[in-house]
Write an enzyme that holds these catalytic residues in place. Structure first.
Site, mmCIF file in Angstrom:
data_model
loop_
_atom_site.group_PDB
_atom_site.id
_atom_site.type_symbol
_atom_site.label_atom_id
_atom_site.label_comp_id
_atom_site.label_asym_id
_atom_site.label_seq_id
_atom_site.Cartn_x
_atom_site.Cartn_y
_atom_site.Cartn_z
ATOM 1 N N ASN A 1 24.473 51.432 37.379
ATOM 2 C CA ASN A 1 24.371 52.320 36.224
ATOM 3 C C ASN A 1 24.614 51.525 34.936
ATOM 4 O O ASN A 1 25.430 50.597 34.904
ATOM 5 C CB ASN A 1 25.297 53.537 36.334
ATOM 6 C CG ASN A 1 26.733 53.203 36.689
ATOM 7 O OD1 ASN A 1 27.017 52.205 37.331
ATOM 8 N ND2 ASN A 1 27.652 54.050 36.265
ATOM 9 N N GLU B 1 25.442 52.444 31.118
ATOM 10 C CA GLU B 1 25.801 53.525 30.198
ATOM 11 C C GLU B 1 25.498 53.146 28.753
ATOM 12 O O GLU B 1 25.214 51.979 28.449
ATOM 13 C CB GLU B 1 27.288 53.875 30.381
ATOM 14 C CG GLU B 1 27.550 54.381 31.789
ATOM 15 C CD GLU B 1 28.931 54.965 31.991
ATOM 16 O OE1 GLU B 1 29.830 54.732 31.156
ATOM 17 O OE2 GLU B 1 29.110 55.683 32.999
ATOM 18 N N CYS C 1 21.023 55.901 35.543
ATOM 19 C CA CYS C 1 21.691 55.849 36.845
ATOM 20 C C CYS C 1 21.249 54.624 37.646
ATOM 21 O O CYS C 1 20.128 54.117 37.486
ATOM 22 C CB CYS C 1 21.353 57.084 37.669
ATOM 23 S SG CYS C 1 22.017 58.621 37.051
ATOM 24 N N GLU D 1 20.379 54.320 40.781
ATOM 25 C CA GLU D 1 19.214 54.499 41.663
ATOM 26 C C GLU D 1 17.912 54.305 40.889
ATOM 27 O O GLU D 1 16.963 53.679 41.373
ATOM 28 C CB GLU D 1 19.197 55.908 42.270
ATOM 29 C CG GLU D 1 20.418 56.249 43.080
ATOM 30 C CD GLU D 1 21.491 56.936 42.255
ATOM 31 O OE1 GLU D 1 21.813 56.454 41.148
ATOM 32 O OE2 GLU D 1 22.033 57.942 42.731
ATOM 33 N N CYS E 1 22.256 61.956 42.179
ATOM 34 C CA CYS E 1 22.028 63.167 41.379
ATOM 35 C C CYS E 1 20.602 63.679 41.607
ATOM 36 O O CYS E 1 19.740 62.980 42.151
ATOM 37 C CB CYS E 1 22.298 62.891 39.912
ATOM 38 S SG CYS E 1 21.031 61.926 39.066
ATOM 39 N N CYS F 1 17.756 61.543 40.051
ATOM 40 C CA CYS F 1 17.410 60.337 40.822
ATOM 41 C C CYS F 1 16.669 60.693 42.103
ATOM 42 O O CYS F 1 15.754 59.986 42.525
ATOM 43 C CB CYS F 1 18.662 59.526 41.131
ATOM 44 S SG CYS F 1 19.299 58.707 39.658
HETATM 45 N N1 THU Z 1 25.422 57.945 38.069
HETATM 46 C C1 THU Z 1 24.589 57.153 38.800
HETATM 47 O O1 THU Z 1 24.459 55.953 38.560
HETATM 48 N N2 THU Z 1 23.888 57.740 39.800
HETATM 49 C C2 THU Z 1 23.920 59.067 40.114
HETATM 50 O O2 THU Z 1 23.214 59.518 41.011
HETATM 51 C C3 THU Z 1 24.828 59.956 39.381
HETATM 52 C C4 THU Z 1 25.645 59.342 38.315
HETATM 53 C C5 THU Z 1 26.198 57.317 36.978
HETATM 54 C C6 THU Z 1 25.843 57.782 35.598
HETATM 55 C C7 THU Z 1 27.123 57.498 34.834
HETATM 56 O O3 THU Z 1 27.109 56.153 34.404
HETATM 57 C C8 THU Z 1 28.216 57.663 35.866
HETATM 58 O O4 THU Z 1 27.571 57.610 37.130
HETATM 59 C C9 THU Z 1 29.006 58.941 35.756
HETATM 60 O O5 THU Z 1 28.172 60.035 35.698
#
Ligand code: THU
Length: 142
Positions: free
Chosen positions: A47, A49, A58, A60, A89, A92
């Protein structure tokens, strides 16, 4: 087609490794994703941010974009590594659905690489968005 024991381990090792590269200063929740192509190539994503939170990407989707941008579009499995052994999520899962079928396996890992769950895309997102065969906007156009 099921994933070989050796390839499962490659997926697991890669997801653990890439999780440590996560850029997550806001949530402090690190996510690592690995994706194995049918040709046996591994692709990874973490991920990423952003201070404008909604711009966060994200893990994935980073892995999928990484693979597609290197010419791969056919995949045999994914692994996802988080501190909570969390699941992908919905966004994704929908992006994954662009490239894989409902039986596609997703290994859900804890940070040590133990497989806590093995799910399919159908488990994750049983009803997915798809365009109609004939777009309703075009009905009767010809
Ligand atoms: N996140 C992912 O990388 N993948 C997911 O399927 C859900 C959430 C990340 C986004 C953010 O950086 C952190 O997790 C918290 O939401």
């Amino acid at each position: 087609m099921s994933i070989s024991t050796e390839n499962r381990q490659r997926l697991i090792d890669a997801a653990i490794r890439v999780r440590k590269l996560a850029y997550a200063p806001y949530s402090e929740f690190q996510v690592g994703a690995s994706l194995l192509s049918t040709s046996g190539e591994l692709f990874t994503g973490c991920n990423v941010e952003n201070v404008s939170y909604g711009l966060t990407i994200c893990a994935e989707r980073v892995a999928i974009a990484n693979a597609v941008s290197q010419g791969e579009r056919a995949f045999q499995g994914m692994a996802l590594c988080t501190s909570s052994a969390g699941t992908p999520c919905g966004a994704c899962s929908q992006v994954l659905a662009e490239f894989v079928s409902g039986e596609f396996p997703v290994l859900i890992l804890d940070p040590t690489g133990i497989v806590r769950q093995e799910l399919t895309l159908n488990d994750l997102l049983p009803i997915r968005f798809a365009l109609p065969k004939v777009p309703s906007d075009q009905e009767g156009a010809n």
